[in-house]
Design an enzyme around this catalytic site. Sequence first.
Site, PDB file in Angstrom:
ATOM      1  N   ALA A  19       0.833  -1.218   0.000  1.00 35.28           N
ATOM      2  CA  ALA A  19       0.000   0.000   0.000  1.00 35.28           C
ATOM      3  C   ALA A  19       0.861   1.259   0.000  1.00 35.28           C
ATOM      4  CB  ALA A  19      -0.920  -0.002   1.211  1.00 35.28           C
ATOM      5  N   ALA A  20       1.982   1.205  -0.736  1.00 35.46           N
ATOM      6  CA  ALA A  20       2.895   2.355  -0.728  1.00 35.46           C
ATOM      7  C   ALA A  20       2.647   3.309  -1.886  1.00 35.46           C
ATOM      8  CB  ALA A  20       4.343   1.869  -0.759  1.00 35.46           C
ATOM      9  N   ARG A  25      -4.398   9.082  -9.377  1.00 32.47           N
ATOM     10  CA  ARG A  25      -5.644   9.321 -10.111  1.00 32.47           C
ATOM     11  C   ARG A  25      -6.850   9.561  -9.192  1.00 32.47           C
ATOM     12  NH1 ARG A  25      -5.316   4.324 -14.001  1.00 32.47           N
ATOM     13  NH2 ARG A  25      -3.643   3.729 -12.555  1.00 32.47           N
ATOM     14  N   GLN A  85       8.362   1.892   2.829  1.00 33.60           N
ATOM     15  CA  GLN A  85       9.118   1.838   1.576  1.00 33.60           C
ATOM     16  C   GLN A  85       9.285   3.296   1.123  1.00 33.60           C
ATOM     17  OE1 GLN A  85       6.989   0.441  -1.869  1.00 33.60           O
ATOM     18  NE2 GLN A  85       8.836  -0.377  -2.860  1.00 33.60           N
ATOM     19  N   GLY A  90       8.925  -0.632  -7.142  1.00 31.10           N
ATOM     20  CA  GLY A  90       8.210  -1.771  -7.710  1.00 31.10           C
ATOM     21  C   GLY A  90       7.732  -2.761  -6.665  1.00 31.10           C
ATOM     22  N   GLY A 155      -0.690  -7.868 -15.765  1.00 31.74           N
ATOM     23  CA  GLY A 155       0.325  -8.852 -16.130  1.00 31.74           C
ATOM     24  C   GLY A 155      -0.375 -10.097 -16.671  1.00 31.74           C
ATOM     25  N   LYS A 365     -31.966  15.087  20.923  1.00 33.88           N
ATOM     26  CA  LYS A 365     -30.561  14.831  21.225  1.00 33.88           C
ATOM     27  C   LYS A 365     -30.454  14.512  22.701  1.00 33.88           C
ATOM     28  CE  LYS A 365     -27.973  17.493  23.117  1.00 33.88           C
ATOM     29  NZ  LYS A 365     -27.186  18.600  23.699  1.00 33.88           N
ATOM     30  N   ASN A 391     -47.845  13.232  26.526  1.00 32.79           N
ATOM     31  CA  ASN A 391     -48.085  13.817  25.209  1.00 32.79           C
ATOM     32  C   ASN A 391     -47.431  15.197  25.189  1.00 32.79           C
ATOM     33  OD1 ASN A 391     -49.786  13.450  22.582  1.00 32.79           O
ATOM     34  ND2 ASN A 391     -49.950  15.601  23.195  1.00 32.79           N
ATOM     35  N   TYR A 401     -30.050  25.431  26.237  1.00 29.74           N
ATOM     36  CA  TYR A 401     -28.749  26.105  26.148  1.00 29.74           C
ATOM     37  C   TYR A 401     -28.907  27.566  26.531  1.00 29.74           C
ATOM     38  CZ  TYR A 401     -24.270  27.361  23.938  1.00 29.74           C
ATOM     39  OH  TYR A 401     -22.998  27.804  23.672  1.00 29.74           O
TER      40      TYR A 401
HETATM   41  C1  UD1 Z   1       0.846  -5.375 -10.703  1.00 30.08           C
HETATM   42  C2  UD1 Z   1       1.487  -6.640 -11.284  1.00 30.08           C
HETATM   43  C3  UD1 Z   1       0.642  -7.130 -12.457  1.00 30.08           C
HETATM   44  C4  UD1 Z   1      -0.777  -7.389 -11.970  1.00 30.08           C
HETATM   45  C5  UD1 Z   1      -1.355  -6.152 -11.314  1.00 30.08           C
HETATM   46  C6  UD1 Z   1      -2.675  -6.482 -10.683  1.00 30.08           C
HETATM   47  C7  UD1 Z   1       3.887  -6.390 -10.927  1.00 30.08           C
HETATM   48  C8  UD1 Z   1       5.186  -6.063 -11.557  1.00 30.08           C
HETATM   49  N1  UD1 Z   1       2.819  -6.326 -11.722  1.00 30.08           N
HETATM   50  O1  UD1 Z   1       0.891  -4.406 -11.731  1.00 30.08           O
HETATM   51  O2  UD1 Z   1       1.201  -8.331 -12.988  1.00 30.08           O
HETATM   52  O3  UD1 Z   1      -1.583  -7.785 -13.067  1.00 30.08           O
HETATM   53  O4  UD1 Z   1      -0.474  -5.683 -10.284  1.00 30.08           O
HETATM   54  O5  UD1 Z   1      -3.269  -5.319 -10.204  1.00 30.08           O
HETATM   55  O6  UD1 Z   1       3.839  -6.718  -9.769  1.00 30.08           O
HETATM   56  N2  UD1 Z   1       3.204  -0.934  -4.653  1.00 30.08           N
HETATM   57  C9  UD1 Z   1       4.007  -0.649  -3.584  1.00 30.08           C
HETATM   58  N3  UD1 Z   1       5.302  -0.305  -3.809  1.00 30.08           N
HETATM   59  C10 UD1 Z   1       5.827  -0.231  -5.056  1.00 30.08           C
HETATM   60  C11 UD1 Z   1       4.984  -0.530  -6.152  1.00 30.08           C
HETATM   61  C12 UD1 Z   1       3.684  -0.889  -5.919  1.00 30.08           C
HETATM   62  O7  UD1 Z   1       3.584  -0.703  -2.430  1.00 30.08           O
HETATM   63  O8  UD1 Z   1       7.013   0.084  -5.167  1.00 30.08           O
HETATM   64  C13 UD1 Z   1       1.813  -1.294  -4.407  1.00 30.08           C
HETATM   65  C14 UD1 Z   1       0.856  -0.288  -4.987  1.00 30.08           C
HETATM   66  O9  UD1 Z   1       0.487   0.659  -4.014  1.00 30.08           O
HETATM   67  C15 UD1 Z   1      -0.337  -1.157  -5.384  1.00 30.08           C
HETATM   68  C16 UD1 Z   1       0.283  -2.501  -5.679  1.00 30.08           C
HETATM   69  O10 UD1 Z   1       1.550  -2.497  -5.063  1.00 30.08           O
HETATM   70  O11 UD1 Z   1      -1.255  -1.321  -4.329  1.00 30.08           O
HETATM   71  C17 UD1 Z   1       0.400  -2.773  -7.156  1.00 30.08           C
HETATM   72  O12 UD1 Z   1       1.228  -1.813  -7.739  1.00 30.08           O
HETATM   73  P1  UD1 Z   1       0.936  -1.265  -9.191  1.00 30.08           P
HETATM   74  O13 UD1 Z   1       1.967  -0.280  -9.539  1.00 30.08           O
HETATM   75  O14 UD1 Z   1      -0.476  -0.843  -9.287  1.00 30.08           O
HETATM   76  O15 UD1 Z   1       1.171  -2.588 -10.069  1.00 30.08           O
HETATM   77  P2  UD1 Z   1       0.657  -2.825 -11.514  1.00 30.08           P
HETATM   78  O16 UD1 Z   1       1.534  -2.110 -12.456  1.00 30.08           O
HETATM   79  O17 UD1 Z   1      -0.785  -2.559 -11.590  1.00 30.08           O
END
Ligand code: UD1
Length: 501
Positions: A19-20, A25, A85, A90, A155, A365, A391, A401
Site C-alpha cells: 500500500a505504498a 488518479r 518503503q 516496484g 500482467g 438529542k 403527550n 442552552y
Molecule cells: C501489478 C502486477 C501485475 C498485476 C497487477 C494487478 C507487478 C510487476 N505487476 O501491476 O502483474 O496484473 O499488479 O493489479 O507486480 N506498490 C508498492 N510499492 C511499489 C509498487 C507498488 O507498495 O514500489 C503497491 C501499490 O500501491 C499497489 C500494488 O503495489 O497497491 C500494485 O502496484 P501497481 O503499480 O499498481 O502494479 P501494476 O503495475 O498494476
Amino acid sequence: MSEPSASAPVRPAAVLILAAGEGKRMKSATPKVLHTLCGRSMLGHVVAAARELSPERLVVVVGHGRGQVSAHLAEIDAEAQPVVQEVQHGTGHAVRIATEAIAAQGAIDGTVVVTYGDTPLLTAGTLDALVTVHQEAGNAVTVLTANVPDPTGYGRIVRRDGAVERIVEQKDASPQQAAIREINSGVYAFDAKLLAEGLSRLTSANAQGEEYLTDVLGILAEDGHRVGALTVADHHEILGANDRAQLAELRRIFNARLTGHWMREGVTIVDPATTWIDVQVRLEPDTVVLPNTQLCGETRIAAGAQVGPNCTLTATIVGAGARVTNATTEGAVIGESATVGPYTYLRPGTRLGRKAKAGGFVEMKNAVVGDGSKVPHLSYVGDAQIGEGCNIGAGTITANYDGVNKHRTEIGDHVFVGTDTVLIAPAQVADGAYVAAGSAITKPVPAGALAVARGQQRNIDGWVERKWPGTNAAQAARAAASREGTADAENGAVASGDAGK
Ligand code: UD1
Ligand code: CA
C-alpha cells in the site's frame, strides 16, 4: 504430529499488504487506500480479510501518505505492522523490504501471502482457498489469476503445457502475450524461503525500470520449482480502484453482495440499488428496508421493523416492529414498536421507549422518551428525560442552552404539555401535570398541577376600523358586526357593538 487436514491450512507466517503507491488518479489529499466503501477503508477491508487467515504477522508496506496510513492502521488493527518503503521501486522491491523487516525480527518459515491495499473485494474465502491449494500442492508459489474480458494493463499469465512459466507485464508483452486473457491478480502465496531466494535475484531490467515481484515466479519456475495457479471464480474479486469512478463501481459490487446476503437471510429489501448497507450492520429476518436508505456503522434492526424510504441510520438500534420513515438518526435507540418520522432527526443519546413516537419535524438529542410517550410534531427535545405515557404538544421546545451551559429538562409520567410550549431548562414537570398551550415554563411544575405561563389576552374593540379604515379587514369586520346585529334583532336581542364584553 498429525498432518494438517485438507480443509484447514497451516496459518501463514505472514500476510504482506502492499500500500505504498501514490494513487495519483484519486486526486485526493487522502491516501488512496484510506478511501472508503461500505463502512470501511479499502485497506480496512483487506486487513479484515487477511486477519481471517490468522497470520503470525500482518505487515502493511506504506509509502505515500505513510503518516495517515500508519495512524489509520493503528486504529483498525493495533497488531498490524507498518513497514516503510521510502521510494516505490516496484512490487518486488516492496515485498523485499517487508520480508527483510520481518526477517530482522526472526527467521520466517512457511507461507507468505502477498496482496494489495486497494483490492477490497477480495474475500477471506478466496485467500483461504489460495493458501490451501498452495500448501496441498507443495508449491513454491501459487498465484491467484482471473480470466477477464479486457486484460489491458494487467500482467499476463504465460503457461507452457498448462503450467505457469512466467508473468509478463503489459508494457513488456509481445502482441501474442498481450492477447492472453488470464491475468495476474497480484495476490500470491509463497514459500517464505524460496521467496527470499527469488527476491535476492531480481533486477530492474524491464520497461518500467522496477523490481517486478512477478519475475520471482519466472525465476522459481526456471529453477524447476512448482509454480501453481488458482483461478478465481468471480473476477470482480480482484478489481482494484485507481480513481473515484472505479471506487464507485467497487462500492456498488460490494453493496450488491451485502444486500444479497441480507435478502437471503430473510430481509425484504425493496430496492437493492438504492439501499446502502455497511459491513457492520446486522438485520434480523422479516425486517423491511424501503428505497433510498443508508444503514451505516453498527446499526441493528430487529425483526419486523420497517425502515425507509429515505432514511440514513448510523449506529442506530431499531427495536422489533418499529417504523422509521424519512429520518436521519445517529447513535439512537428506537424502542420496540416505536414510530419515527417523517422528517425526523435523532441525534446521539436519543432513546425512545416501547411504542414511543418522534413525529414529523422533530429533533432530539440526548433525550430519553418513556414507553408510549409521544412527541408528534415540530419539536426540539434535547438533554431531556420524558417519562411514560406523556403527550408533548406540537411545537414544544426544550430551551437547553443558555449560551454557555446545557441544562436538563425532566418530565414525569403521564404529563400533558400543550402546544407551542418552551421549557426553559433546567426545567421540571412532575407526574400527571398539565402545561397550558403557549407557556414559557421557568419554574418547576408540581405533580397534578396545571401550569399557565403566558400573558393574559386583551381585546381592543374597533381597533381595525380606527387604524385602517377602508381596508378589506375593516370591511370584513363591519360586515360581521352588521350580520351579528341582524341575528341579534331576529333573536329579539338588543344590538350592541360590545357584544363580546
Ligand atoms: C501489478 C502486477 C501485475 C498485476 C497487477 C494487478 C507487478 C510487476 N505487476 O501491476 O502483474 O496484473 O499488479 O493489479 O507486480 N506498490 C508498492 N510499492 C511499489 C509498487 C507498488 O507498495 O514500489 C503497491 C501499490 O500501491 C499497489 C500494488 O503495489 O497497491 C500494485 O502496484 P501497481 O503499480 O499498481 O502494479 P501494476 O503495475 O498494476
Ligand atoms: Ca494496479
